[in-house]
Design an enzyme around this catalytic site. Structure first.
Site, PDB file in Angstrom:
ATOM      1  NE  ARG A  22      -1.219   2.661   2.558  1.00  0.00           N
ATOM      2  CZ  ARG A  22      -0.721   4.220   2.867  1.00  0.00           C
ATOM      3  NH1 ARG A  22      -1.086   5.173   2.144  1.00  0.00           N
ATOM      4  NH2 ARG A  22      -0.368   4.115   4.414  1.00  0.00           N
ATOM      5  CG  ASP A  23       3.577   4.199   3.111  1.00  0.00           C
ATOM      6  OD1 ASP A  23       3.368   5.059   2.374  1.00  0.00           O
ATOM      7  OD2 ASP A  23       4.078   4.467   3.740  1.00  0.00           O
ATOM      8  CG  HIS A 214       5.284   4.887   8.814  1.00  0.00           C
ATOM      9  ND1 HIS A 214       3.951   3.869   8.268  1.00  0.00           N
ATOM     10  CD2 HIS A 214       5.524   5.541   7.505  1.00  0.00           C
ATOM     11  CE1 HIS A 214       3.944   4.121   7.348  1.00  0.00           C
ATOM     12  NE2 HIS A 214       4.987   4.654   6.553  1.00  0.00           N
ATOM     13  CG  HIS A 216       9.166   7.920   5.605  1.00  0.00           C
ATOM     14  ND1 HIS A 216       8.089   8.576   4.664  1.00  0.00           N
ATOM     15  CD2 HIS A 216       8.040   6.869   5.782  1.00  0.00           C
ATOM     16  CE1 HIS A 216       6.990   7.567   4.308  1.00  0.00           C
ATOM     17  NE2 HIS A 216       7.333   6.954   4.815  1.00  0.00           N
ATOM     18  CB  CYS A 248      10.219  10.259   0.320  1.00  0.00           C
ATOM     19  SG  CYS A 248       9.591  12.268   1.371  1.00  0.00           S
ATOM     20  CG  ASN A 257       7.547   3.331   3.490  1.00  0.00           C
ATOM     21  OD1 ASN A 257       7.083   4.123   4.102  1.00  0.00           O
ATOM     22  ND2 ASN A 257       6.877   3.643   2.611  1.00  0.00           N
TER      23      ASN A 257
END
Ligand code: MG
Length: 315
Positions: A22-23, A214, A216, A248, A257
């Site tokens: 997903r992300d 979470h 990055h 990003c 991520n």
């Protein structure tokens, strides 16, 4: 610095929430065919991760990459012990998630009003009001709910976030009944020092088992931040993306991520119990490399490449 971690917390198994389907894919420019998404999720299911964010029930027009999430959820193998979650922005999305037999949803807000205004055309307060019925509906049906808080450390529009602002949003989410909270360093600018400042403020208000991070890797600090959170604060759940999939949007060209294989490797090297095979994770990401049109961004993917034609190291 306050002390939250104990010898016992370091004996707890670390849980990896794999967000690449997903992300990760959401921020990839090339559309990945549905069959390849299904293959990715099925392969990830056998790596030892405990949760996979497998899709999103947002408007297909808003995010064409994830327009096939209904089909993906219907086709994947659901391996016992793995939770398959989906992002749900509104009640229409919840209906679609129910129809696809999703058992865990995620709702999305942020610590920064500027960020939510740009991203979902609402203030933080409005976003909470918007998904209150979503959370209530999900809980009524016995679904689990995760609450994302983006820009928990830094906002691309407002700069550094005061920890109290992230805490305020987290408390609202807990009041609304979310099961767990994911604190996101969306900009990837948070240092271990920034993460300590945040965790010092939020940890007294939440059972650490309900908290995940979470982070990055835009500025290369993500793995250091994960290790700090595990070692000093007893955080045992981390959102990561195989191969560092997903860019990003605030720093084009940079990674988004943090890569799952890099986090798993670093945690294991530090003595954490992680039942995830980083080599299998890398295989999953490599399977997708031809579909995304750019090289993988993880450290492990760099050192795992065969050095064909290079002389063997001597001495
Ligand atoms: Mg992310």
């Amino acid at each position: 610095m306050l002390s939250f971690a104990t010898h016992e917390s370091r004996q707890l198994p670390v849980r990896i929430i794999e967000v690449s389907p997903r992300d990760g894919l959401q921020h990839e420019a090339l559309f990945v065919p549905t069959a390849r998404k299904i293959d990715l999720i099925n392969a990830l299911s056998r790596t030892g991760v405990t949760e996979i964010e497998a899709g999103s029930f947002v408007s297909p027009a808003a995010i064409p990459q994830l327009a096939d999430s209904d089909e993906v959820f219907r086709a994947i193998d659901r391996v016992p012990g793995v939770t398959y979650s989906a992002l749900v922005p509104n009640e229409r999305g919840l209906e679609r998630a129910r129809a696809a037999a999703v058992r865990k949803i995620a709702v999305f807000t942020a610590a920064s009003n500027s960020f939510t205004r740009h991203n979902i055309k609402a203030t933080v307060q409005e976003s909470l009001l918007r998904f209150t019925p979503v959370i209530q509906g999900a809980k009524r049906d016995g679904l689990l709910v995760r609450g994302y808080i983006s820009t928990a450390l830094w906002c691309p529009y407002e700069g550094r976030m005061a920890p109290q602002r992230t805490l305020d949003v987290m408390l609202r989410l807990l009041d609304l009944g979310v099961d767990d909270v994911s604190l996101g360093d969306t900009l990837g600018r948070g240092s271990p020092v920034d993460m300590r400042a945040l965790l010092d403020v939020v940890m007294p208000h939440i059972d650490p088992i309900r908290l995940s991070l979470h982070v990055h890797d835009t500025y290369g600090m993500a793995v250091a931040t994960v290790l700090t959170a595990w070692e000093d604060y007893g955080i045992t759940a981390f959102d990561c993306s195989a191969g560092g999939l997903g860019g990003c949007p605030y720093a084009p060209g940079a990674t988004g991520n943090v890569a799952t294989e890099d986090v798993v490797f670093a945690l294991k090297a530090s003595g954490a119990l992680v039942a995830v095979d980083e080599g299998l994770i890398l295989d999953c990401a490599n399977q997708l490399a031809s579909a995304i049109g750019h090289p993988l961004r993880s450290r492990l993917s760099q050192i795992s490449k065969p050095r064909i034609g290079q002389p063997a190291l001597k001495g």
